[in-house]
Write an enzyme that holds these catalytic residues in place. Sequence first.
Site, mmCIF file in Angstrom:
data_model
loop_
_atom_site.group_PDB
_atom_site.id
_atom_site.type_symbol
_atom_site.label_atom_id
_atom_site.label_comp_id
_atom_site.label_asym_id
_atom_site.label_seq_id
_atom_site.Cartn_x
_atom_site.Cartn_y
_atom_site.Cartn_z
ATOM 1 N N HIS A 30 -23.494 42.673 31.851
ATOM 2 C CA HIS A 30 -22.677 42.613 30.811
ATOM 3 C C HIS A 30 -22.675 41.663 30.850
ATOM 4 C CE1 HIS A 30 -18.818 43.190 29.776
ATOM 5 N NE2 HIS A 30 -19.118 44.710 29.488
ATOM 6 N N ASP B 40 -21.192 52.070 32.266
ATOM 7 C CA ASP B 40 -22.131 53.222 31.571
ATOM 8 C C ASP B 40 -23.779 54.022 32.801
ATOM 9 O OD1 ASP B 40 -20.623 53.311 29.187
ATOM 10 O OD2 ASP B 40 -22.170 52.031 28.616
HETATM 11 N N1 ACO Z 1 -31.681 44.977 32.998
HETATM 12 C C1 ACO Z 1 -33.269 44.098 33.490
HETATM 13 N N2 ACO Z 1 -33.045 42.763 33.504
HETATM 14 C C2 ACO Z 1 -31.356 42.255 32.504
HETATM 15 C C3 ACO Z 1 -30.527 43.697 31.873
HETATM 16 C C4 ACO Z 1 -30.485 44.953 32.323
HETATM 17 N N3 ACO Z 1 -30.179 45.849 32.304
HETATM 18 N N4 ACO Z 1 -29.285 42.838 31.593
HETATM 19 C C5 ACO Z 1 -29.932 41.274 31.704
HETATM 20 N N5 ACO Z 1 -31.706 41.316 32.503
HETATM 21 C C6 ACO Z 1 -32.280 39.947 32.260
HETATM 22 C C7 ACO Z 1 -32.203 38.929 31.275
HETATM 23 O O1 ACO Z 1 -33.572 39.806 31.192
HETATM 24 C C8 ACO Z 1 -31.774 37.947 31.176
HETATM 25 O O2 ACO Z 1 -32.759 37.290 32.197
HETATM 26 P P1 ACO Z 1 -33.683 36.261 31.921
HETATM 27 O O3 ACO Z 1 -32.825 34.820 31.965
HETATM 28 O O4 ACO Z 1 -35.009 35.611 33.245
HETATM 29 O O5 ACO Z 1 -34.409 34.882 30.554
HETATM 30 C C9 ACO Z 1 -31.164 38.194 32.336
HETATM 31 O O6 ACO Z 1 -30.649 39.230 32.927
HETATM 32 C C10 ACO Z 1 -29.873 37.640 31.489
HETATM 33 O O7 ACO Z 1 -29.713 38.664 30.601
HETATM 34 P P2 ACO Z 1 -28.663 38.317 29.258
HETATM 35 O O8 ACO Z 1 -29.409 39.415 28.496
HETATM 36 O O9 ACO Z 1 -28.767 37.163 28.572
HETATM 37 O O10 ACO Z 1 -27.276 38.812 29.486
HETATM 38 P P3 ACO Z 1 -26.264 38.899 27.964
HETATM 39 O O11 ACO Z 1 -25.444 38.364 28.851
HETATM 40 O O12 ACO Z 1 -25.925 38.472 27.290
HETATM 41 O O13 ACO Z 1 -26.516 40.648 28.191
HETATM 42 C C11 ACO Z 1 -26.213 42.752 27.677
HETATM 43 C C12 ACO Z 1 -25.856 41.728 28.138
HETATM 44 C C13 ACO Z 1 -27.193 43.536 26.639
HETATM 45 C C14 ACO Z 1 -25.504 44.270 28.046
HETATM 46 C C15 ACO Z 1 -27.680 43.077 28.619
HETATM 47 O O14 ACO Z 1 -27.728 42.633 30.769
HETATM 48 C C16 ACO Z 1 -28.403 44.424 28.680
HETATM 49 O O15 ACO Z 1 -29.222 44.891 27.751
HETATM 50 N N6 ACO Z 1 -28.253 45.750 29.248
HETATM 51 C C17 ACO Z 1 -28.434 46.543 29.597
HETATM 52 C C18 ACO Z 1 -27.892 48.033 28.285
HETATM 53 C C19 ACO Z 1 -26.709 48.153 28.844
HETATM 54 O O16 ACO Z 1 -26.151 48.778 30.231
HETATM 55 N N7 ACO Z 1 -25.203 48.049 28.236
HETATM 56 C C20 ACO Z 1 -23.997 48.293 28.120
HETATM 57 C C21 ACO Z 1 -23.183 46.735 28.518
HETATM 58 S S1 ACO Z 1 -21.975 47.551 28.385
HETATM 59 C C22 ACO Z 1 -20.991 48.525 27.388
HETATM 60 O O17 ACO Z 1 -20.848 48.218 25.946
HETATM 61 C C23 ACO Z 1 -19.643 49.660 27.371
#
Ligand code: ACO
Length: 436
Positions: free
Chosen positions: A313, A371
């Site tokens: 998140h 979710d």
């Molecule tokens: N699975 C695997 N790796 C992940 C995930 C995931 N679900 N989420 C983040 N990471 C990793 C990224 O690859 C990144 O790795 P790195 O540092 O080695 O490059 C690190 O964790 C940080 O990730 P960011 O994308 O920078 O985190 P951010 O806070 O910007 O993204 C997000 C948040 C978009 C929700 C992301 O976690 C994601 O795509 N999750 C899956 C989709 C999801 O469940 N979304 C629901 C959001 S809640 C809502 O809308 C109600």
Amino acid sequence: MKLADNKATLSFSNGSPSVDLPVYRGSVGPDVIDIRKLYAQTGMFTYDPGFLSTAACQSAITYIDGDKGELLYRGYPIEQLATKCDYLDTCHLLLKGELPTLQERQDFHKLILRHTMVNEQMQFFLRGFRRDAHPMAVLTGLVGALSAFYHDSTDINNPEHRAIAAIRLIAKMPTLVAMAYKYGVGQPYMYPRNDLSYAGNFLRMMFGSPCEDYRVNPVLERALDRIFILHADHEQNASTSTVRLCGSSGTNPFAAIAAGVACLWGPAHGGANEACLNMLEDIERQGGVAKVGQFMEQVKDKNSGVKLMGFGHRVYKNYDPRAKLMQETCNEVLTELGLEKDPLFKLAKELEKIALEDDYFVQRKLYPNVDFYSGIVQRAIGIPVNLFTGIFSLARTVGWIAQLNEMISDPEYKIGRPRQLFIGAVARDVKSLADR
Ligand code: ACO
């Protein structure tokens, strides 16, 4: 806004004079540096793609402490609201700032339930869509189209119009979502029943038929009501910011909310529960729990492009408090329906267990978000996967409208206009076709 005791000083390594910037203090949470005069004073903008460090507004509605895993609506913890109040109490709280008294509660419930029908003409508009259209495509259209039906609540600068539009949107969203569903499956629309609760009425419009009485199951009714509460608002997320930006131009509330619906559709935002359930079904097809290890290796491999949907998140870096409540509801619903052994639930728990112990997830502070379990609950209730985001938009409508109305009433509000760091071609002349 309350000034903090200190101010920020911005200095430059090239000898340009430093600039003092005011700092404001909220009631809780990080202070903000006021950069509104930055361009006038320095000729520079700030650079913050994704607005990770930018407070775009002041707000008194929802507060999240991502490190503590805390979510408050108007100061009340989400855990208390989810266990002691219902969705319409929560709507009252978000819109008006306070939980209703007994009398206010009765009046508010009555007011919402008296606006549940939509203009009869809406069904003919709906007919223009293909039957297999994605419900979010349909909803974006239907919500936007409300402005064509309710001309007496489209002036965003009129507080009365805004109040009526808020009630209409909250009251009519369940009807629209259920109509989109019924249209897709080719069944007759069910008119709302005002003697049922908000969630109960929605269940009946979804799963009832004109041929027989529909009995609302109280466990499913409570589960759905909790889904609505947990999704009701989440401060300045992508769709809410979209609604604010869209509404900042003075457009009507229905158009602004339609923009929120469109934004919510994306898989990184509201579409995540749909994406999460598809992911679980995929793993189940490939062998279920036995394949979890292999799937996790893919997730951790940057080149695979695979993410563990329902995990991570932007704000919660400890735990999403909504996920815990949703897991509880998941248990209740599956037990009620005799689905305790549901393979997807088992799979989800296994994935969560592994992820919470795995260094990759621990180091990156990745935890299940709301979710992760909401999809399993909705599927058990009988809601088709492609309608999950529609349910989310139904629930979030109150948050969007509360945020939109807060913005319009804020004397500091301006039309939104982000700036850019331009890296394209500088001015050049168009050559004749022969010389290009
Ligand atoms: N699975 C695997 N790796 C992940 C995930 C995931 N679900 N989420 C983040 N990471 C990793 C990224 O690859 C990144 O790795 P790195 O540092 O080695 O490059 C690190 O964790 C940080 O990730 P960011 O994308 O920078 O985190 P951010 O806070 O910007 O993204 C997000 C948040 C978009 C929700 C992301 O976690 C994601 O795509 N999750 C899956 C989709 C999801 O469940 N979304 C629901 C959001 S809640 C809502 O809308 C109600």
